[in-house]
Design a protein around this motif. Structure first.
Motif, PDB file in Angstrom:
ATOM      1  N   ASN A   1       7.225   8.191  -1.178  1.00  0.00           N
ATOM      2  CA  ASN A   1       6.023   8.452  -1.970  1.00  0.00           C
ATOM      3  C   ASN A   1       4.952   9.118  -1.094  1.00  0.00           C
ATOM      4  OD1 ASN A   1       4.326   8.397  -4.231  1.00  0.00           O
ATOM      5  ND2 ASN A   1       3.409   6.443  -3.603  1.00  0.00           N
ATOM      6  N   LYS A   2       3.913   9.548  -1.729  1.00  0.00           N
ATOM      7  CA  LYS A   2       2.795  10.235  -1.076  1.00  0.00           C
ATOM      8  C   LYS A   2       3.272  11.504  -0.378  1.00  0.00           C
ATOM      9  CE  LYS A   2       0.352   5.815  -0.467  1.00  0.00           C
ATOM     10  NZ  LYS A   2      -0.734   5.093   0.168  1.00  0.00           N
TER      11      LYS A   2
ATOM     12  N   SER B   1      -5.108  -0.043  -5.807  1.00  0.00           N
ATOM     13  CA  SER B   1      -6.297   0.122  -4.963  1.00  0.00           C
ATOM     14  C   SER B   1      -5.839   0.435  -3.552  1.00  0.00           C
ATOM     15  CB  SER B   1      -7.143  -1.151  -4.970  1.00  0.00           C
ATOM     16  OG  SER B   1      -6.748  -1.998  -3.919  1.00  0.00           O
TER      17      SER B   1
ATOM     18  N   SER C   1       5.203  12.213  -5.553  1.00  0.00           N
ATOM     19  CA  SER C   1       3.802  11.853  -5.365  1.00  0.00           C
ATOM     20  C   SER C   1       3.365  11.139  -6.631  1.00  0.00           C
ATOM     21  CB  SER C   1       2.948  13.106  -5.138  1.00  0.00           C
ATOM     22  OG  SER C   1       1.580  12.742  -5.265  1.00  0.00           O
ATOM     23  N   ALA C   2       3.223   9.818  -6.518  1.00  0.00           N
ATOM     24  CA  ALA C   2       2.821   9.039  -7.703  1.00  0.00           C
ATOM     25  C   ALA C   2       1.420   9.447  -8.130  1.00  0.00           C
ATOM     26  CB  ALA C   2       2.887   7.554  -7.396  1.00  0.00           C
ATOM     27  N   LEU C   3       0.603   9.787  -7.144  1.00  0.00           N
ATOM     28  CA  LEU C   3      -0.783  10.163  -7.440  1.00  0.00           C
ATOM     29  C   LEU C   3      -0.833  11.412  -8.323  1.00  0.00           C
ATOM     30  CD1 LEU C   3      -3.753   9.405  -6.759  1.00  0.00           C
ATOM     31  CD2 LEU C   3      -3.633  11.107  -4.937  1.00  0.00           C
TER      32      LEU C   3
ATOM     33  N   GLY D   1      -2.192  -5.316  -0.400  1.00  0.00           N
ATOM     34  CA  GLY D   1      -2.081  -6.637  -0.998  1.00  0.00           C
ATOM     35  C   GLY D   1      -2.725  -6.717  -2.369  1.00  0.00           C
ATOM     36  N   THR D   2      -2.826  -5.600  -3.072  1.00  0.00           N
ATOM     37  CA  THR D   2      -3.466  -5.592  -4.396  1.00  0.00           C
ATOM     38  C   THR D   2      -2.615  -6.341  -5.421  1.00  0.00           C
ATOM     39  OG1 THR D   2      -4.488  -3.479  -3.883  1.00  0.00           O
ATOM     40  CG2 THR D   2      -4.398  -4.089  -6.201  1.00  0.00           C
ATOM     41  N   THR D   3      -1.323  -6.029  -5.431  1.00  0.00           N
ATOM     42  CA  THR D   3      -0.443  -6.713  -6.386  1.00  0.00           C
ATOM     43  C   THR D   3      -0.049  -8.054  -5.777  1.00  0.00           C
ATOM     44  OG1 THR D   3       0.397  -4.553  -7.017  1.00  0.00           O
ATOM     45  CG2 THR D   3       1.660  -6.457  -7.775  1.00  0.00           C
TER      46      THR D   3
ATOM     47  N   ASN E   1       0.780  -1.247   0.000  1.00  0.00           N
ATOM     48  CA  ASN E   1       0.000   0.000   0.000  1.00  0.00           C
ATOM     49  C   ASN E   1       0.817   1.307   0.000  1.00  0.00           C
ATOM     50  OD1 ASN E   1      -2.707   0.329  -0.374  1.00  0.00           O
ATOM     51  ND2 ASN E   1      -3.105   0.976   1.734  1.00  0.00           N
ATOM     52  N   VAL E   2       2.123   1.201  -0.169  1.00  0.00           N
ATOM     53  CA  VAL E   2       2.932   2.438  -0.154  1.00  0.00           C
ATOM     54  C   VAL E   2       2.845   3.181  -1.495  1.00  0.00           C
ATOM     55  CG1 VAL E   2       4.564   1.734   1.648  1.00  0.00           C
ATOM     56  CG2 VAL E   2       5.010   1.123  -0.746  1.00  0.00           C
ATOM     57  N   GLY E   3       2.291   2.490  -2.511  1.00  0.00           N
ATOM     58  CA  GLY E   3       2.131   3.147  -3.819  1.00  0.00           C
ATOM     59  C   GLY E   3       3.122   2.641  -4.863  1.00  0.00           C
ATOM     60  N   LYS E   4       3.543   1.376  -4.732  1.00  0.00           N
ATOM     61  CA  LYS E   4       4.503   0.824  -5.706  1.00  0.00           C
ATOM     62  C   LYS E   4       3.894   0.767  -7.106  1.00  0.00           C
ATOM     63  CE  LYS E   4       4.814  -2.998  -3.345  1.00  0.00           C
ATOM     64  NZ  LYS E   4       3.814  -2.567  -2.353  1.00  0.00           N
ATOM     65  N   SER E   5       2.657   0.256  -7.159  1.00  0.00           N
ATOM     66  CA  SER E   5       2.022   0.121  -8.479  1.00  0.00           C
ATOM     67  C   SER E   5       1.709   1.494  -9.061  1.00  0.00           C
ATOM     68  CB  SER E   5       0.747  -0.713  -8.370  1.00  0.00           C
ATOM     69  OG  SER E   5       1.064  -1.979  -7.839  1.00  0.00           O
ATOM     70  N   SER E   6       1.272   2.407  -8.200  1.00  0.00           N
ATOM     71  CA  SER E   6       0.991   3.771  -8.675  1.00  0.00           C
ATOM     72  C   SER E   6       2.263   4.390  -9.239  1.00  0.00           C
ATOM     73  CB  SER E   6       0.485   4.646  -7.526  1.00  0.00           C
ATOM     74  OG  SER E   6      -0.604   4.043  -6.899  1.00  0.00           O
TER      75      SER E   6
ATOM     76  N   ASP F   1       2.554  14.274  -1.059  1.00  0.00           N
ATOM     77  CA  ASP F   1       1.427  15.204  -0.913  1.00  0.00           C
ATOM     78  C   ASP F   1       0.757  15.048   0.448  1.00  0.00           C
ATOM     79  OD1 ASP F   1      -1.185  13.228  -2.011  1.00  0.00           O
ATOM     80  OD2 ASP F   1       0.862  12.654  -2.385  1.00  0.00           O
TER      81      ASP F   1
HETATM   82  N1  LIG Z   1      -2.195  10.649  -1.645  1.00  0.00           N
HETATM   83  C1  LIG Z   1      -1.527   9.782  -2.354  1.00  0.00           C
HETATM   84  N2  LIG Z   1      -2.009   8.535  -2.527  1.00  0.00           N
HETATM   85  C2  LIG Z   1      -1.293   7.667  -3.257  1.00  0.00           C
HETATM   86  C3  LIG Z   1      -0.067   8.014  -3.851  1.00  0.00           C
HETATM   87  N3  LIG Z   1       0.408   6.949  -4.505  1.00  0.00           N
HETATM   88  C4  LIG Z   1      -0.505   5.959  -4.335  1.00  0.00           C
HETATM   89  N4  LIG Z   1      -1.524   6.385  -3.579  1.00  0.00           N
HETATM   90  C5  LIG Z   1      -2.704   5.605  -3.171  1.00  0.00           C
HETATM   91  O1  LIG Z   1      -2.294   4.587  -2.278  1.00  0.00           O
HETATM   92  C6  LIG Z   1      -3.087   3.425  -2.459  1.00  0.00           C
HETATM   93  C7  LIG Z   1      -2.182   2.209  -2.740  1.00  0.00           C
HETATM   94  O2  LIG Z   1      -1.553   2.394  -3.981  1.00  0.00           O
HETATM   95  P1  LIG Z   1      -0.923   1.181  -4.793  1.00  0.00           P
HETATM   96  O3  LIG Z   1      -0.197   1.772  -5.920  1.00  0.00           O
HETATM   97  O4  LIG Z   1      -1.945   0.156  -5.086  1.00  0.00           O
HETATM   98  O5  LIG Z   1       0.093   0.634  -3.704  1.00  0.00           O
HETATM   99  P2  LIG Z   1       0.996  -0.678  -3.760  1.00  0.00           P
HETATM  100  O6  LIG Z   1       2.241  -0.396  -2.993  1.00  0.00           O
HETATM  101  O7  LIG Z   1       1.161  -1.143  -5.153  1.00  0.00           O
HETATM  102  O8  LIG Z   1       0.115  -1.677  -2.921  1.00  0.00           O
HETATM  103  P3  LIG Z   1       0.130  -3.289  -2.934  1.00  0.00           P
HETATM  104  O9  LIG Z   1       0.074  -3.756  -4.355  1.00  0.00           O
HETATM  105  O10 LIG Z   1      -1.110  -3.626  -2.191  1.00  0.00           O
HETATM  106  O11 LIG Z   1       1.352  -3.718  -2.229  1.00  0.00           O
HETATM  107  C8  LIG Z   1      -4.028   3.724  -3.602  1.00  0.00           C
HETATM  108  O12 LIG Z   1      -5.256   4.139  -3.044  1.00  0.00           O
HETATM  109  C9  LIG Z   1      -3.353   4.872  -4.313  1.00  0.00           C
HETATM  110  O13 LIG Z   1      -4.259   5.723  -5.002  1.00  0.00           O
HETATM  111  C10 LIG Z   1       0.414   9.361  -3.649  1.00  0.00           C
HETATM  112  O14 LIG Z   1       1.466   9.772  -4.116  1.00  0.00           O
HETATM  113  N5  LIG Z   1      -0.355  10.188  -2.886  1.00  0.00           N
END
Ligand SMILES: Nc1nc2c(ncn2[C@@H]2O[C@H](COP(=O)(O)OP(=O)(O)OP(=O)(O)O)[C@@H](O)[C@H]2O)c(=O)[nH]1
Ligand SMILES: [Mg+2]
Length: 422
Positions: free
Chosen positions: A124-125, A38, A150-152, A42-44, A19-24, A127
């Motif tokens: 990441n994040k 999402s 900020s990947a978002l 644990g999405t990926t 959930n740290v935003g790896k996929s984003s 923002d």
């Molecule tokens: N505010 C904010 N939210 C973010 C950012 N990057 C990702 N998110 C949010 O964080 C949540 C998790 O993002 P993912 O990219 O799915 O994270 P992940 O690390 O791939 O998660 P897993 O696959 O579950 O390990 C999502 O709701 C994204 O929209 C960011 O830079 N800022």
């Protein structure tokens, strides 16, 4: 396009907790929605790979992974898969969430260091929360590169790409052709080489020799002449050359002697592409028209050669730039490995062709100038500008020609503005 075998591409692993935003981050880097995102941890589940042309590294493969802190029986299997990725990638991106660095990240870093895998820490994040200054101080102390993104919001991607470039092994940087792609098999290229006091005794300089070699590799042939013999040589040919390449110092004469329909360029311009980011160097050349009396220019030589009385970098280019700007320009010269951290005092950097340094070295210099907003060009392009022929000598490289035209147009309109105001 020739496909690069996957085994030769740089693999970049994206690692971190759930959930740290790896996929984003992967999606933001590749500019596409490749990996599912999402807010459920644990999405990926399985590693997701995406190939991307990442200039100037060339084709790279990003590998998104499942969170390294996954739990339960299935979670452990996912962690195992992510660990396999960790073992095989050439570079790693350690993604940290707003909660900051913890034991997890520290253990991950120890593993990467143990494997001597270069990595960058990405907060990441940004923002939502910025990393603590203690955490940043510790990373700096440990010599670990980091960036805040900020990947978002797709912020910080350029800085991350730059960090990846710096971490990449030398061999991973793509080598463009010198001249071979501009000509076809059977073509004739005319090389115009002045033999003056600056020419080394009994031999030719590296860019000239490398150009000849590349012409031969393209199954073409070349003819080498001095500028004085050029017109006679052209007259004697049954078929005209496909391309004329000359030394920058004689470009004015050669431009006059080369019929307008024959493409003309210089060894320096070929080197600009071979060793650096040609488009940016062409853009930088456009800034020459913005120089004015009192501007400060940095001349940067990559080798510390013995300087001649009429040295190109130390004497001729400064003189021409002063004439062009219509007054005194302050010129600083650095040579060898010296290259200032702070480039902000300069209106322009004029870099040598870099025949003795690697492409990575040249690109690193360009990146530094670019990140500080200082235009950079190279010796040959600067000479072509002051002689009024750069537009012609860039004609074989339309994108670079366009970049130069645009940058000099901007410079011209600024000049007009200044004139109107004053
Ligand atoms: N505010 C904010 N939210 C973010 C950012 N990057 C990702 N998110 C949010 O964080 C949540 C998790 O993002 P993912 O990219 O799915 O994270 P992940 O690390 O791939 O998660 P897993 O696959 O579950 O390990 C999502 O709701 C994204 O929209 C960011 O830079 N800022
Ligand atoms: Mg994911």
């Amino acid at each position: 396009m020739q496909e690069t075998p996957k085994g030769l591409r740089v693999h970049i692993g994206i690692l971190g907790r759930r959930n740290v935003g790896k996929s984003s981050l992967m999606n933001a880097l590749v500019g596409q929605s490749v990996s599912i995102v999402s807010d459920a941890p644990g999405t990926t589940t399985d590693p997701v790979e995406k190939t991307l042309e990442l200039a100037p590294l060339g084709p790279v493969v990003f590998v998104d992974t499942a969170g390294l802190d996954d739990e339960g029986a299935l979670g452990e299997l996912r962690v195992q898969k992510s660990c396999e990725v960790l073992e095989r990638v050439d570079l790693a991106v350690v993604v940290v969430g707003p909660e900051g660095m913890g034991v997890f990240e520290e253990r991950l870093i120890v593993r990467l260091q143990g494997r001597k895998t270069p990595f960058v820490v990405v907060f990441n994040k940004a923002d939502l929360a910025r990393p603590s200054s203690e955490a940043l101080a510790q990373l700096t102390h440990d010599g670990i590169k980091y960036v805040c993104v900020s990947a978002l919001h797709k912020e910080g991607m350029a800085a991350l790409k730059e960090a990846l470039f710096h971490l990449a092994p030398e061999g991973a940087i793509e080598d463009p052709r010198l001249v071979g792609d501009l000509i076809g098999a059977g073509d004739l290229v005319m090389l115009v080489v002045p033999i003056d006091l600056g020419a080394p005794k009994g031999r030719l300089i590296l860019p000239q020799v490398q150009t000849m070699r590349d012409v031969l590799d393209a199954d073409a042939s070349c003819m080498v002449v001095k500028e004085r013999e050029m017109v006679d040589a052209l007259a004697r040919l049954r078929t005209q050359p496909r391309l004329v390449v000359c030394d920058s110092q004689v470009v004015l004469k050669v431009a006059a002697d080369t019929p307008a329909h024959i493409p003309l360029t210089t060894f320096s311009i070929l080197m600009a592409r071979f060793k650096g980011d040609m488009i940016r160097l062409a853009e930088g050349a456009g800034a020459i028209s913005r120089l004015h009396p009192g501007s400060r220019v940095l001349i940067s030589e990559s080798c510390s050669h013995h300087s001649l009385a009429d040295d190109i970098g130390r004497v001729k280019i400064p003189r021409w730039l002063r004439q062009f700007a219509g007054g005194n320009i302050e010129v600083d010269v650095v040579s060898g490995k010296d290259y200032p951290e702070d480039l902000s005092p300069y209106s322009l950097i004029v870099q040598c062709g870099g025949c003795t340094v690697t492409r990575k070295h040249m690109l690193a210099r360009q990146y530094r100038a670019q990140s500080q907003g200082v235009p950079m060009t190279n010796y040959g392009m600067a000479i072509s500008v002051v002689q009024g022929v750069l537009d012609r000598t860039l004609a074989c490289f339309p994108a670079a020609q366009q970049a130069y035209r645009q940058a000099s147009r901007v410079a011209d309109s600024r000049e007009a503005e200044v004139e109107l105001v004053s």
